[in-house]
Every structure is written in structure tokens, then in C-alpha cells.
Design an enzyme around this catalytic site. Structure first.
Site, PDB file in Angstrom:
ATOM      1  N   ASP A   8     -13.935  39.283  13.046  1.00  0.00           N
ATOM      2  CA  ASP A   8     -13.771  40.737  13.260  1.00  0.00           C
ATOM      3  C   ASP A   8     -15.118  41.428  13.041  1.00  0.00           C
ATOM      4  OD1 ASP A   8     -12.500  41.884  10.018  1.00  0.00           O
ATOM      5  OD2 ASP A   8     -13.768  40.160  10.492  1.00  0.00           O
ATOM      6  N   HIS A 238     -20.001  36.942   2.551  1.00  0.00           N
ATOM      7  CA  HIS A 238     -18.625  36.425   2.600  1.00  0.00           C
ATOM      8  C   HIS A 238     -18.438  35.412   3.737  1.00  0.00           C
ATOM      9  CE1 HIS A 238     -17.444  39.593  -0.199  1.00  0.00           C
ATOM     10  NE2 HIS A 238     -17.935  40.505   0.611  1.00  0.00           N
TER      11      HIS A 238
HETATM   12  O1  RIB Z   1     -13.337  40.647   2.072  1.00  0.00           O
HETATM   13  C1  RIB Z   1     -14.418  40.298   2.906  1.00  0.00           C
HETATM   14  C2  RIB Z   1     -13.940  40.000   4.295  1.00  0.00           C
HETATM   15  O2  RIB Z   1     -13.361  41.172   4.880  1.00  0.00           O
HETATM   16  C3  RIB Z   1     -15.087  39.604   5.243  1.00  0.00           C
HETATM   17  O3  RIB Z   1     -14.598  38.736   6.229  1.00  0.00           O
HETATM   18  C4  RIB Z   1     -15.480  40.913   5.857  1.00  0.00           C
HETATM   19  O4  RIB Z   1     -16.080  40.743   7.150  1.00  0.00           O
HETATM   20  C5  RIB Z   1     -14.151  41.575   5.995  1.00  0.00           C
HETATM   21  O5  RIB Z   1     -13.558  41.105   7.189  1.00  0.00           O
HETATM   22 CA    CA Z   2     -14.990  39.258   8.607  1.00  0.00          CA
END
Ligand code: RIB
Ligand code: CA
Length: 303
Positions: A8, A238
Site C-alpha cells: 500500500d 517496517h
Molecule cells: O504499521 C506499519 C505498517 O503500516 C507499514 O506497512 C506501513 O506502510 C503501514 O502500511
Molecule cells: Ca505498508
């Protein structure tokens, strides 16, 4: 390793896709777009823009616009900006989406590359759950599912209980963990140990003016959110940490447990250990500095 990233994009998603393009062990064969950080039409547009900017020529299949069983979804614009790339807007539409919806594309690729395909999900698990509903053999056909999501032994980031990707579609996540493929969960338990700071982005931009410079430009909005809301001097890698877990498992300390996701009420999106469920491997610790170093080394090699 053949990889599809379900994404996303999203600022840290963009970093993860750039890493995957630079990693010599990874053959990135496609991207599937999902709602989350931004609307799914912008997720797919951003994914097509990124793969073009990286000089790839891979399919982008668009997937779910909302969570299973829910009508609307408010994108995380306060974190990733109005179009998913911070205050960088007016991203051009490059090319077009693959004719198949994401779930169908995932099922088809899993059949074509039976036993070889790794899927790294770095957004809500809606497309993954849809693929499992579409083909009862999907979970067996893929080699592994690596999920950026969850907060099993630490607080969440959207609520004290829930991490964003799981929170955005708790029902889908619970369906996936009820009958999971071989799965590694890369949650906030480890991704908040891989902070990337302003100076790191600047150094990256100096080594990789084109791609590193773009990542620096889109990260400014994200870093501001982390500082003002999270009190942190950097943003979590992340999604890149999840992609690195696809090929560098020894950098992670994992425990095996079944998982249940709370699907209603105040604690919706919480990921709870559940011994009655099939086990997945949950990352409990990571060589954070090593992940940051590996990310920088590889992305810095891009033009
Ligand atoms: O909590 C972090 C996640 O949520 C990552 O994938 C960031 O891109 C959002 O999608
Ligand atoms: Ca993400």
C-alpha cells in the site's frame, strides 16, 4: 528467490520496493496493490510509478479498496500524505494495471511458480485472504508468506493494542492466521528497532541521487509524523525489514506460536498468541543495526 510484494505505497513501502529491486537474491516478479496508507487506486499508481523509476518491467495488479465486510476505509493520509508519498504529489500514471485483480494474480502466480513463490505482505491482508478464499490450494502453493504486521509482545501503533496493517483489516488477518501458509510475522516487536533517521536519508541521497533522493524527498512528511506524534528521531523501516526477513532469517530471533486477531471491540486488530491455532514464526528480536546497514548498502547501489 521469486517474490511478490503486496503493498500500500506508502513511504516505507516505497523503501521496501527499492530494496527488493536492489537485492541480488530477489527476483521481484510482481506487485499487488491494496488500500491502507492510501486509496487502492493510488496504491497501484504509486506501485507502477516506483517500478518504472526503478527500471523494472513487472506487473502491478490492483486489489482491495476496503477491508472484508466493511464499506469505507480512511487512508492514513496523516502518516503518508494525501497521495501516499508525503508532500510529493501529482505522481503520474505510468502504464496500466495487470488485467487480473490482485487475488487472481496471486493465485495464478502461486500455481505457475508452485513451491517457489514468496509473498511479502506489507499492507492490510485483504488481498491475501481473498487469494486464500479464491483457491484453497494457495496456502500450499506458495513457499512462504512474510507479513509486516502485528504487535504481539509490544504495544500497537494505531491503538495501544493494534498495528496499522492488522487494524485496517482485522477480519482478513484472522482468516489468514486461522489456516496460514508457512508464515513469518515481522511486527512492531522488531520493526521499531530499525529506525532510519534524517541523516541516513541524506547520506542515501548523496550515494543514490535518483532513487535515494526520491526516498529522502518523500520521507520528510513521514519523519515529521514520527517526531511529532511518536517522539522518535527516525521512522521505522517496517516494510523493508519484512522484505529482508524473506532472505536473511538469521538476522531475526523468532518464536513459534499460533495467532488470533481480535476482530471487534476496543481491542480490534490486536494479535494474540493462541496455542490452538497453527503455528507461525513471530519475530521477537532483530539485529536492527544490521538491517539498517543492509538496507543502506543495497539501496545506495541504485542510480
Ligand atoms: O504499521 C506499519 C505498517 O503500516 C507499514 O506497512 C506501513 O506502510 C503501514 O502500511
Ligand atoms: Ca505498508
Amino acid at each position: 528467490m521469486k517474490l511478490i510484494i503486496d503493498t500500500d505505497p506508502g513511504i516505507d513501502d516505497a523503501m521496501a520496493i527499492a530494496y527488493a529491486a536492489a537485492a541480488p537474491e530477489i527476483d521481484l516478479i510482481g506487485l499487488t496493490a491494496v488500500f491502507g496508507n492510501t486509496h487502492v487506486h493510488q496504491s497501484s499508481r504509486n506501485a507502477r510509478f516506483l517500478q518504472h523509476k526503478l527500471g523494472l518491467d513487472i506487473p502491478v495488479a490492483e486489489g482491495a479498496a476496503t477491508a472484508i465486510g466493511r464499506e469505507c476505509h480512511a487512508p492514513s493520509e496523516h502518516v503518508h500524505g494525501p497521495e501516499g508519498f508525503g508532500d510529493v504529489t501529482d505522481i503520474p500514471e505510468i502504464g496500466s494495471n495487470h488485467p487480473m485483480p490482485a487475488a487472481e494474480f496471486l493465485v495464478d502466480m502461486a500455481r505457475q511458480h508452485k513451491g517457489e513463490l514468496v509473498v511479502c505482505a506489507v499492507g492490510p491482508l485483504t488481498n491475501i485472504a481473498a487469494a486464500m478464499r479464491l483457491d484453497s490450494e494457495f496456502a500450499q502453493n506458495i513457499k512462504r508468506l512474510v507479513v509486516m504486521g502485528g504487535a504481539v509482545y509490544c504495544p500497537g501503533n494505531v491503538t495501544p493494542h493494534a498495528e496499522a496493517n492488522i487494524y485496517h483489516d482485522a477480519q482478513a488477518a484472522d482468516e489468514v492466521f486461522a489456516a496460514p501458509p508457512p508464515t513469518i510475522l515481522v511486527g512492531l516487536d522488531v520493526t521499531l528497532k530499525t529506525l532510519y533517521e534524517t541523516a541516513d536519508f541524506q547520506a542515501l541521497a548523496e550515494q543514490s541521487p535518483h532513487m535515494g533522493g526520491f526516498l529522502r524527498d518523500i520521507s520528510r512528511f513521514y519523519l515529521k509524523f514520527y517526531k511529532e506524534v511518536g517522539g522518535l528521531e527516525g521512522c521505522g523501516l517496517h516494510d523493508s525489514t519484512a522484505v529482508i526477513a524473506c532472505t536473511h532469517e538469521p538476522m531475526f530471533e523468532m518464536v513459534e506460536t499460533g495467532l488470533t486477531v481480535v476482530t471487534e471491540g476496543e481491542e480490534i486488530g490486536a494479535t494474540r498468541p493462541d496455542p490452538s491455532r497453527p503455528t507461525v514464526r513471530v519475530c521477537r528480536d532483530v539485529d536492527g543495526a544490521g538491517v539498517v546497514r543492509l538496507f543502506t548498502e543495497r539501496v545506495a547501489s541504485l542510480p
